[in-house]
Design a protein around this motif. Structure first.
Motif, PDB file in Angstrom:
ATOM      1  N   PHE A 478      10.608  21.224   4.595  1.00  0.00           N
ATOM      2  CA  PHE A 478      10.353  20.316   3.478  1.00  0.00           C
ATOM      3  C   PHE A 478       9.655  19.066   4.005  1.00  0.00           C
ATOM      4  N   LEU A 479       8.524  18.760   3.398  1.00  0.00           N
ATOM      5  CA  LEU A 479       7.684  17.682   3.918  1.00  0.00           C
ATOM      6  C   LEU A 479       7.292  16.726   2.797  1.00  0.00           C
ATOM      7  N   ARG A 480       7.596  15.468   2.989  1.00  0.00           N
ATOM      8  CA  ARG A 480       7.156  14.422   2.063  1.00  0.00           C
ATOM      9  C   ARG A 480       5.695  14.118   2.350  1.00  0.00           C
ATOM     10  N   VAL A 481       4.855  14.183   1.312  1.00  0.00           N
ATOM     11  CA  VAL A 481       3.436  13.843   1.432  1.00  0.00           C
ATOM     12  C   VAL A 481       3.137  12.801   0.367  1.00  0.00           C
ATOM     13  N   GLY A 482       2.913  11.549   0.780  1.00  0.00           N
ATOM     14  CA  GLY A 482       2.720  10.512  -0.221  1.00  0.00           C
ATOM     15  C   GLY A 482       2.126   9.247   0.337  1.00  0.00           C
ATOM     16  N   GLY A 483       2.275   8.173  -0.434  1.00  0.00           N
ATOM     17  CA  GLY A 483       1.746   6.882  -0.026  1.00  0.00           C
ATOM     18  C   GLY A 483       2.856   5.939   0.397  1.00  0.00           C
ATOM     19  N   SER A 484       2.479   4.829   1.044  1.00  0.00           N
ATOM     20  CA  SER A 484       3.464   3.867   1.530  1.00  0.00           C
ATOM     21  C   SER A 484       2.794   2.522   1.770  1.00  0.00           C
ATOM     22  N   GLY A 485       3.629   1.531   2.051  1.00  0.00           N
ATOM     23  CA  GLY A 485       3.122   0.224   2.445  1.00  0.00           C
ATOM     24  C   GLY A 485       3.380  -0.021   3.924  1.00  0.00           C
ATOM     25  N   GLY A 486       2.442  -0.665   4.590  1.00  0.00           N
ATOM     26  CA  GLY A 486       2.582  -0.930   6.016  1.00  0.00           C
ATOM     27  C   GLY A 486       3.570  -2.037   6.308  1.00  0.00           C
ATOM     28  N   ILE A 487       4.275  -1.919   7.431  1.00  0.00           N
ATOM     29  CA  ILE A 487       5.207  -2.938   7.917  1.00  0.00           C
ATOM     30  C   ILE A 487       4.865  -3.320   9.353  1.00  0.00           C
ATOM     31  N   GLY A 488       4.584  -2.329  10.184  1.00  0.00           N
ATOM     32  CA  GLY A 488       4.264  -2.590  11.592  1.00  0.00           C
ATOM     33  C   GLY A 488       2.927  -3.291  11.766  1.00  0.00           C
ATOM     34  N   ASP A 489       2.850  -4.148  12.781  1.00  0.00           N
ATOM     35  CA  ASP A 489       1.634  -4.938  12.992  1.00  0.00           C
ATOM     36  C   ASP A 489       0.406  -4.074  13.245  1.00  0.00           C
ATOM     37  N   GLU A 490       0.594  -2.919  13.873  1.00  0.00           N
ATOM     38  CA  GLU A 490      -0.543  -2.080  14.253  1.00  0.00           C
ATOM     39  C   GLU A 490      -1.016  -1.153  13.148  1.00  0.00           C
ATOM     40  N   VAL A 491      -0.289  -1.130  12.031  1.00  0.00           N
ATOM     41  CA  VAL A 491      -0.598  -0.189  10.946  1.00  0.00           C
ATOM     42  C   VAL A 491      -1.533  -0.841   9.942  1.00  0.00           C
ATOM     43  N   LYS A 492      -2.641  -0.141   9.629  1.00  0.00           N
ATOM     44  CA  LYS A 492      -3.655  -0.693   8.742  1.00  0.00           C
ATOM     45  C   LYS A 492      -3.830   0.200   7.514  1.00  0.00           C
ATOM     46  N   PRO A 493      -4.305  -0.366   6.392  1.00  0.00           N
ATOM     47  CA  PRO A 493      -4.627   0.463   5.235  1.00  0.00           C
ATOM     48  C   PRO A 493      -5.619   1.562   5.626  1.00  0.00           C
ATOM     49  N   GLY A 494      -5.354   2.773   5.172  1.00  0.00           N
ATOM     50  CA  GLY A 494      -6.184   3.912   5.541  1.00  0.00           C
ATOM     51  C   GLY A 494      -5.593   4.728   6.666  1.00  0.00           C
ATOM     52  N   ASN A 610      -0.491  -3.790   3.899  1.00  0.00           N
ATOM     53  CA  ASN A 610       0.493  -4.195   4.896  1.00  0.00           C
ATOM     54  C   ASN A 610       1.001  -5.592   4.547  1.00  0.00           C
ATOM     55  N   LEU A 611       2.234  -5.642   4.098  1.00  0.00           N
ATOM     56  CA  LEU A 611       2.835  -6.900   3.678  1.00  0.00           C
ATOM     57  C   LEU A 611       2.926  -7.888   4.839  1.00  0.00           C
ATOM     58  N   CYS A 612       3.230  -7.374   6.015  1.00  0.00           N
ATOM     59  CA  CYS A 612       3.486  -8.259   7.159  1.00  0.00           C
ATOM     60  C   CYS A 612       2.214  -8.823   7.778  1.00  0.00           C
ATOM     61  N   THR A 613       1.142  -8.037   7.761  1.00  0.00           N
ATOM     62  CA  THR A 613      -0.117  -8.540   8.339  1.00  0.00           C
ATOM     63  C   THR A 613      -1.022  -9.153   7.280  1.00  0.00           C
ATOM     64  N   GLY A 614      -0.697  -8.932   6.014  1.00  0.00           N
ATOM     65  CA  GLY A 614      -1.498  -9.507   4.937  1.00  0.00           C
ATOM     66  C   GLY A 614      -2.707  -8.690   4.554  1.00  0.00           C
ATOM     67  N   GLU A 615      -2.851  -7.487   5.123  1.00  0.00           N
ATOM     68  CA  GLU A 615      -4.017  -6.670   4.764  1.00  0.00           C
ATOM     69  C   GLU A 615      -3.849  -6.124   3.357  1.00  0.00           C
ATOM     70  N   LYS A 616      -4.908  -6.252   2.570  1.00  0.00           N
ATOM     71  CA  LYS A 616      -4.825  -6.036   1.139  1.00  0.00           C
ATOM     72  C   LYS A 616      -4.804  -4.551   0.759  1.00  0.00           C
TER      73      LYS A 616
END
Length: 653
Positions: A478-494, A610-616
């Protein structure tokens, strides 16, 4: 004699709601069941006690219909006299004029029935759960099974005084030892404590467990004769002989329940109902004959409807059941066959899912069931609608080895339902379930059989999907395939995050297991997704995902009017400092329940901001990559599974 009726025959006085009274009619469940068989077959007789007066009152009727009275045993001067009172609402009451003790004195005994188990084709028994009776009958039946000398199929039509929740376990155990169980809908509702026909059918299908695990469990947990401790009879060596449940619905027909199918059969049209007495008994007799004669469940049910119609058209039993009636019944059967019955193939053919059955067999789980006051009142395998799991409506036979779970999330920029979007990437995709709440498709991708399901968001929605798929199918991944919001500093939209584990900040999984239980993705799933991401050249990260219930304040985002509490503003910083990569609302449910119930679980999510880095926010950012990785990862897992299976086969050789 081919067919034996083991039920008391009586004299009926019938009082109708319109004040009309009919006296001294041949009655009792047995006489009507006898008529139901006599319509189709000559070789039938009753075996029971009677009074000295019975032959004088009804001997001429037996003679006219060429029915043997050799099985009638004089046990008293008087035959039981029943007063049946019908009421305006259709309900009725019965009173034995000479009292209950006199009635019991007349009843057939196990010893009197013993010779017929090895000579008859079918035996009809109308009885409650009487310990004295069944403790005598069941050993005879068991002995004849073990010596392979038993010829007779046994139908048990249950008496209404045993159709209560307190009798449920006794009824189920006895039913597991006969071939056919007959019950009307009102009695079934009383037995299970529910008004829902679909739920009742679902419960009865649980009784039709061909693997006999249900009966084996009952035997292991309650190895007593009737009347001892729990009050249930001892099943035959863990076997379940029940082949057909005949659920009678009065003017709405009947439901024929077998391990292979559920068939809804109608009544006969345009019947002039004069007297409703005995319709269910006569239909039961006809079903027994049909079953023993090799007819299909549909045909058996129709034969029951035709026999009931014959018995309803006059006061009491028909005066004469001759060749004219039989030929008319046979013509009517040919006319009705295949026209009206609705057949529903059970989504799981009533077989038990191996993994869920292993859980049920655990002694610790069984002890919990025993401690739960209301366990008998809840559906053991969830709710059913028309033979399918109620919430997903999936066809279990068509579910793949890999289940991708998606959310109808506008933030992922879907232009169509996400299940349909992914299904369009599969070969030979077909819709296998659509409940309005959830939509499911199955197809193949590079040899992997994949099911994709879409629904609403959050852990509670995931629980509903997972229950149906894990209870009714053997899907292993069983695999979740979806969207999310970034938290880690190295994680970027896309980017895409492959979860190695999940922080369980939501509440649903805590109903299953305390928060200390780790939500760890299966290592094979993580490895396969990483291999797929590398092959595709996708921007990916492997790490921990945060799952919450609240998408706003619970994830550090302001609520209505900018509403926040002090603890809300700490969440994002806490998990950023802890190295958590992203946040969603579903991953914890899928990973946790997969681990609890013996499946491989994992999560792959695109990142939109990404809420933490501010990337829109970028609607749908990285989501095509997430879908690509999920499909390719399933293909990798499928290849690994095949290699493991081949290796096991070689080791066995």
């Amino acid at each position: 004699m081919d067919y034996i009726i083991a039920s008391t025959v009586v004299t009926d006085e019938i009082r109708f709601a319109d004040k009309k009274t009919v006296e001294k009619k041949a009655g009792g469940a047995g006489i009507y069941a006898l008529c139901g068989i006599r319509l189709w077959c000559d070789s039938v007789m009753p075996v029971t006690g009677v009074g000295k007066d019975y032959a004088e009152m009804f001997g001429e009727w037996y003679k006219k219909n060429h029915i043997s009275m050799d099985g009638l045993i004089q046990k008293d001067e008087k035959t039981p006299y029943n007063v049946i009172q019908y009421f305006e609402d259709g309900e009725r009451s019965e009173m034995a004029l000479y009292g209950a003790d006199h009635y019991r004195k007349i009843e057939v005994t196990p010893k009197e029935l013993e010779p017929y188990f090895q000579t008859a084709k079918g035996i009809y028994i109308f009885k409650n759960t009487s310990p004295e009776f069944w403790n005598g009958i069941l050993p005879m039946m068991e002995s004849s099974f073990q010596t392979r000398s038993r010829a007779a199929a046994v139908m048990w039509e249950i008496a209404s005084d045993s159709t209560c929740p307190e009798c449920l376990e006794e009824v189920r155990r006895i039913a597991g030892n006969v071939d056919i169980f007959s019950i009307n809908l009102t009695e079934a509702r009383n037995l299970f404590g529910t008004e829902s026909l679909d739920e009742i059918i679902g419960k009865f299908r649980g009784w039709m467990d061909s693997s006999a695990q249900a009966v084996q469990r009952d035997m292991e947990s309650s190895p007593h004769a009737i009347g001892e401790n729990v009050g249930g009879p001892t099943p035959f060596a863990g076997q379940n002989h029940l082949k057909l449940i005949f659920l009678r619905r009065g003017s709405k027909g009947a439901v024929m329940i077998t391990p292979e199918e559920v068939v809804y059969v109608p009544t006969v049209d345009h019947v002039n109902v004069v007297d409703p007495t005995g319709g269910g008994n006569s239909s039961s007799g006809a079903v027994l004959y049909g079953w023993c004669s090799g007819h299909t469940p549909e045909e058996c049910g129709l034969m029951g409807s035709i026999a009931a119609a014959m018995c309803l058209e006059q006061y009491g039993v028909p005066d004469e059941i001759g060749m004219e009636k039989r030929e008319a019944a046979q013509r009517l059967l040919e006319t009705m066959k295949g026209k009206n019955p609705i057949k529903v193939s059970p989504p799981h053919s009533v077989r038990r899912n191996v993994k869920s059955e292993e859980i049920r067999k655990k002694p610790s789980i069984r002890r919990i069931h025993e401690q739960y006051e209301y366990y008998k009142n809840v559906p053991e395998r969830g709710l059913m609608i028309k033979g399918r799991p109620a919430l997903t409506q999936i066809d279990h036979e068509k579910v793949g080895d890999f289940v991708l779970i998606t959310v109808r999330d506008p933030l992922c920029a879907y232009d169509v339902d996400p299940a349909k979007k992914i299904a369009d990437r599969l070969e030979h995709a077909e819709l296998i379930g659509n409940s309005g709440m959830f939509t499911s498709y199955t197809g193949t991708y590079k040899g992997a059989k994949i099911t994709v399901v879409s629904g609403g968001s959050g852990s509670p929605e995931m629980e509903l999907i997972l229950y149906d798929f894990m209870e009714y199918t053997d899907a292993g991944t069983f695999l979740r395939v979806g969207g999310s919001g970034g938290i880690g500093d190295e994680v970027k939209p896309g980017d895409v995050v492959i979860a190695s584990g999940v922080v369980r900040e939501e509440a649903m999984t805590k109903a299953y297991i305390p928060a200390g239980y780790p939500a760890v993705s299966h290592y094979e799933v993580v490895g396969a997704m990483v291999e797929a991401a590398k092959t595709l050249g996708a921007p990916y990260h492997v790490g921990v995902t945060l799952s919450v219930d609240s998408d706003f304040v619970g994830g550090g985002r302001p609520g209505v009017g900018g509403y926040l509490q002090p603890w809300n503003i700490e969440i994002a910083g806490i998990y950023n400092r802890a190295g958590v990569l992203n946040g969603d609302r579903e991953s914890a449910a899928i990973v946790t329940l997969s681990a609890l119930f013996g499946r491989r679980g994992g999560s792959i999510c695109s990142v939109a901001d990404n809420l933490c880095t501010g990337e829109k926010f970028e609607a749908g950012g990285g989501h095509e990559f997430a879908i690509d990785i999920a499909l390719e990862g399933c293909a990798v897992l499928n290849r690994l599974d095949q290699e493991k299976n081949e290796k096991k086969a070689e080791e066995k050789q």
